[in-house]
Design a protein around this motif. Structure first.
Motif, mmCIF file in Angstrom:
data_model
loop_
_atom_site.group_PDB
_atom_site.id
_atom_site.type_symbol
_atom_site.label_atom_id
_atom_site.label_comp_id
_atom_site.label_asym_id
_atom_site.label_seq_id
_atom_site.Cartn_x
_atom_site.Cartn_y
_atom_site.Cartn_z
ATOM 1 N N ALA A 107 0.823 -1.214 0.000
ATOM 2 C CA ALA A 107 0.000 0.000 0.000
ATOM 3 C C ALA A 107 0.858 1.265 0.000
ATOM 4 C CB ALA A 107 -0.922 -0.012 1.211
ATOM 5 N N GLY A 108 2.004 1.230 0.659
ATOM 6 C CA GLY A 108 2.866 2.405 0.748
ATOM 7 C C GLY A 108 4.260 2.106 0.236
ATOM 8 N N PRO A 109 5.116 3.126 0.115
ATOM 9 C CA PRO A 109 6.468 2.919 -0.407
ATOM 10 C C PRO A 109 7.336 2.097 0.542
ATOM 11 C CG PRO A 109 6.206 5.158 0.403
ATOM 12 C CD PRO A 109 4.845 4.538 0.433
ATOM 13 N N VAL A 110 8.231 1.317 -0.034
ATOM 14 C CA VAL A 110 9.197 0.513 0.705
ATOM 15 C C VAL A 110 10.573 1.130 0.495
ATOM 16 C CG1 VAL A 110 10.244 -1.760 0.970
ATOM 17 C CG2 VAL A 110 7.817 -1.569 0.385
ATOM 18 N N THR A 111 11.332 1.322 1.573
ATOM 19 C CA THR A 111 12.656 1.928 1.468
ATOM 20 C C THR A 111 13.727 0.837 1.466
ATOM 21 O OG1 THR A 111 12.694 2.236 3.878
ATOM 22 C CG2 THR A 111 11.984 4.101 2.526
ATOM 23 N N VAL A 112 14.635 0.921 0.495
ATOM 24 C CA VAL A 112 15.671 -0.095 0.314
ATOM 25 C C VAL A 112 17.028 0.585 0.201
ATOM 26 C CG1 VAL A 112 16.545 -1.939 -1.181
ATOM 27 C CG2 VAL A 112 14.081 -1.662 -0.856
ATOM 28 N N LEU A 113 18.017 0.006 0.869
ATOM 29 C CA LEU A 113 19.396 0.486 0.790
ATOM 30 C C LEU A 113 20.282 -0.635 0.274
ATOM 31 C CD1 LEU A 113 21.744 2.473 1.394
ATOM 32 C CD2 LEU A 113 21.791 1.533 3.725
ATOM 33 N N PHE A 114 21.053 -0.351 -0.790
ATOM 34 C CA PHE A 114 22.063 -1.282 -1.304
ATOM 35 C C PHE A 114 23.439 -0.815 -0.818
ATOM 36 C CE2 PHE A 114 18.823 -2.062 -4.663
ATOM 37 C CZ PHE A 114 18.723 -3.442 -4.520
ATOM 38 N N VAL A 115 24.231 -1.775 -0.324
ATOM 39 C CA VAL A 115 25.540 -1.439 0.241
ATOM 40 C C VAL A 115 26.619 -2.332 -0.368
ATOM 41 C CG1 VAL A 115 26.927 -1.275 2.338
ATOM 42 C CG2 VAL A 115 24.472 -0.752 2.424
ATOM 43 N N CYS A 116 27.709 -1.722 -0.829
ATOM 44 C CA CYS A 116 28.926 -2.463 -1.157
ATOM 45 C C CYS A 116 30.099 -1.675 -0.605
ATOM 46 C CB CYS A 116 29.042 -2.744 -2.654
ATOM 47 S SG CYS A 116 29.277 -1.293 -3.688
ATOM 48 N N THR A 117 31.301 -2.005 -0.983
ATOM 49 C CA THR A 117 32.455 -1.326 -0.396
ATOM 50 C C THR A 117 32.648 0.071 -0.988
ATOM 51 O OG1 THR A 117 33.569 -3.445 0.002
ATOM 52 C CG2 THR A 117 34.929 -1.470 0.060
ATOM 53 N N GLY A 118 32.788 0.157 -2.317
ATOM 54 C CA GLY A 118 33.137 1.437 -2.934
ATOM 55 C C GLY A 118 31.973 2.267 -3.400
ATOM 56 N N ASN A 119 30.758 1.688 -3.448
ATOM 57 C CA ASN A 119 29.579 2.375 -4.000
ATOM 58 C C ASN A 119 29.894 2.951 -5.381
ATOM 59 O OD1 ASN A 119 27.509 5.240 -3.352
ATOM 60 N ND2 ASN A 119 26.817 3.213 -3.893
ATOM 61 N N SER A 120 30.697 2.200 -6.144
ATOM 62 C CA SER A 120 31.084 2.678 -7.471
ATOM 63 C C SER A 120 30.645 1.738 -8.582
ATOM 64 C CB SER A 120 32.607 2.856 -7.546
ATOM 65 O OG SER A 120 33.266 1.615 -7.381
ATOM 66 N N ARG A 171 28.033 10.938 -7.351
ATOM 67 C CA ARG A 171 29.244 10.576 -6.629
ATOM 68 C C ARG A 171 28.917 9.501 -5.590
ATOM 69 N NH1 ARG A 171 30.980 12.337 -10.349
ATOM 70 N NH2 ARG A 171 32.360 14.099 -10.733
ATOM 71 N N PRO A 172 29.844 8.561 -5.376
ATOM 72 C CA PRO A 172 29.627 7.548 -4.348
ATOM 73 C C PRO A 172 29.334 8.180 -2.989
ATOM 74 C CG PRO A 172 31.455 6.918 -5.749
ATOM 75 C CD PRO A 172 31.074 8.318 -6.156
ATOM 76 N N ARG A 173 28.484 7.517 -2.222
ATOM 77 C CA ARG A 173 28.013 8.023 -0.934
ATOM 78 C C ARG A 173 28.551 7.140 0.190
ATOM 79 N NH1 ARG A 173 23.210 7.398 -2.096
ATOM 80 N NH2 ARG A 173 22.574 9.534 -2.622
ATOM 81 N N HIS A 174 28.961 7.765 1.288
ATOM 82 C CA HIS A 174 29.462 7.029 2.449
ATOM 83 C C HIS A 174 28.287 6.606 3.319
ATOM 84 C CE1 HIS A 174 31.888 5.765 5.824
ATOM 85 N NE2 HIS A 174 33.000 6.060 5.165
ATOM 86 N N LEU A 175 28.409 5.403 3.881
ATOM 87 C CA LEU A 175 27.373 4.910 4.790
ATOM 88 C C LEU A 175 27.096 5.883 5.930
ATOM 89 C CD1 LEU A 175 28.096 1.078 5.230
ATOM 90 C CD2 LEU A 175 25.946 2.105 4.489
ATOM 91 N N GLU A 176 28.146 6.549 6.392
ATOM 92 C CA GLU A 176 27.984 7.462 7.531
ATOM 93 C C GLU A 176 27.034 8.606 7.210
ATOM 94 O OE1 GLU A 176 31.879 8.713 8.606
ATOM 95 O OE2 GLU A 176 32.446 6.789 9.532
ATOM 96 N N SER A 177 26.899 8.958 5.941
ATOM 97 C CA SER A 177 26.009 10.058 5.573
ATOM 98 C C SER A 177 24.545 9.691 5.747
ATOM 99 C CB SER A 177 26.264 10.471 4.122
ATOM 100 O OG SER A 177 25.839 9.453 3.223
ATOM 101 N N LEU A 178 24.264 8.403 5.970
ATOM 102 C CA LEU A 178 22.884 7.942 6.135
ATOM 103 C C LEU A 178 22.544 7.660 7.596
ATOM 104 C CD1 LEU A 178 22.766 5.467 3.112
ATOM 105 C CD2 LEU A 178 21.940 7.816 3.183
ATOM 106 N N ALA A 179 23.438 8.023 8.505
ATOM 107 C CA ALA A 179 23.196 7.783 9.937
ATOM 108 C C ALA A 179 21.893 8.448 10.368
ATOM 109 C CB ALA A 179 24.364 8.317 10.764
ATOM 110 N N GLY A 180 21.086 7.707 11.099
ATOM 111 C CA GLY A 180 19.817 8.233 11.582
ATOM 112 C C GLY A 180 18.642 7.938 10.678
ATOM 113 N N ARG A 181 18.912 7.503 9.447
ATOM 114 C CA ARG A 181 17.819 7.156 8.545
ATOM 115 C C ARG A 181 17.384 5.709 8.768
ATOM 116 N NH1 ARG A 181 18.594 8.965 2.387
ATOM 117 N NH2 ARG A 181 16.660 7.762 2.338
ATOM 118 N N ARG A 182 16.130 5.421 8.424
ATOM 119 C CA ARG A 182 15.615 4.064 8.554
ATOM 120 C C ARG A 182 15.302 3.503 7.176
ATOM 121 N NH1 ARG A 182 11.402 0.978 8.159
ATOM 122 N NH2 ARG A 182 11.114 -0.760 9.601
ATOM 123 N N PHE A 183 15.646 2.223 6.973
ATOM 124 C CA PHE A 183 15.324 1.528 5.731
ATOM 125 C C PHE A 183 14.588 0.236 6.062
ATOM 126 C CE2 PHE A 183 18.915 4.208 4.688
ATOM 127 C CZ PHE A 183 18.555 4.743 3.454
#
Length: 241
Positions: A107-120, A171-183
């Motif tokens: 019914a509503g949007p689902v939030t998804v995060l993909f993670v690898c080492t370089g995000n490249s 540009r690749p994004r660091h995991l730390e920039s997503l601190a506090g967010r929920r997925f």
């Protein structure tokens, strides 16, 4: 009356231990010790049944990029789907593909995060492919534990050719920039990143795909994109539930 022999898929999958192993691997790639904990059987028995599943082409194994002495096991869902269809058809022609159908949507949007080492490479490819496959009901982001300065040129090529999308300015994004967010769902595509990926909210579902880094040269970027595309197709019904 001729003796009727069950199809190979049924004879392989119907064993209780093998079915539990397949069920555990249906969502996430796992190591032997993790499978031992999930199915509650001794390691030698788990390894025996994994070998039978590998011999039958239902399970594959890849060396961990974190520890080369370890392996991740992966369930070949397309082969399972083919085996189920063939098994149904062996019983009655009307049962071929009887379980197939459109995937439900939440019914509503689902939030998804993909993670690898370089995000490249792997995670941005997965981000774009999932966004395109799901339409508007998935909000998808990608990040890296040790991001590279720029996206890999071959990743940009693959996305241009497959999706008509140019991510040259991203540009690749660091995991730390997503601190506090929920997925709702966090998918790690790298064995190393899996070990350092933080939690992103209570109830967040963790999934691991053990995919080799195409930038290392062992697999091509096109093959990597094929693998990710297949896994995303299988991920969509899970996201919908």
């Amino acid at each position: 009356m001729d003796r009727v022999v069950p199809p190979d898929f049924l004879r392989l999958a119907a064993h209780p231990v093998r079915w539990r192993l397949m069920s555990a691997l249906a969502v996430s790639d796992l190591r032997v010790r993790e499978l031992v904990g999930q199915v509650g059987e001794p390691q030698n028995l788990v390894s025996y049944h994994l070998r039978l599943l590998r011999d039958g082409g239902l399970v594959t194994a890849t060396r961990s990029s974190l520890d080369g002495r370890d392996s991740y096991y992966h369930l070949e869902l397309d082969r399972c789907a083919d085996g189920l269809a063939r098994s149904g058809g062996a019983l009655h022609p009307a049962l071929v593909g009887a379980s197939a159908g459109a995937s439900p949507q939440p019914a509503g949007p689902v939030t998804v995060l993909f993670v690898c080492t370089g995000n490249s490479a792997r995670s941005p490819i997965a981000e774009v492919l999932l966004r395109g496959a799901a339409g508007g009901w998935v909000e998808v982001t990608s990040a890296g534990s040790h991001p590279k300065p720029t996206l890999h040129p071959q990743a940009l090529r693959v996305l241009r050719e497959r999706c008509g999308i140019d991510l040259g300015a991203q540009r690749p994004r660091h995991l730390e920039s997503l601190a506090g967010r929920r997925f709702d769902v966090v998918v790690t595509l790298c064995d190393k990143a899996r070990e350092v990926c933080p939690e992103f909210g209570d109830g967040s579902r963790r999934i691991h795909w053990s995919i080799a880094d195409p930038a290392a040269g062992r697999v091509t970027f096109d093959r990597t994109a094929d693998d990710i595309e297949t896994r995303i197709r299988h991920l969509l019904p899970i996201l919908a539930t």
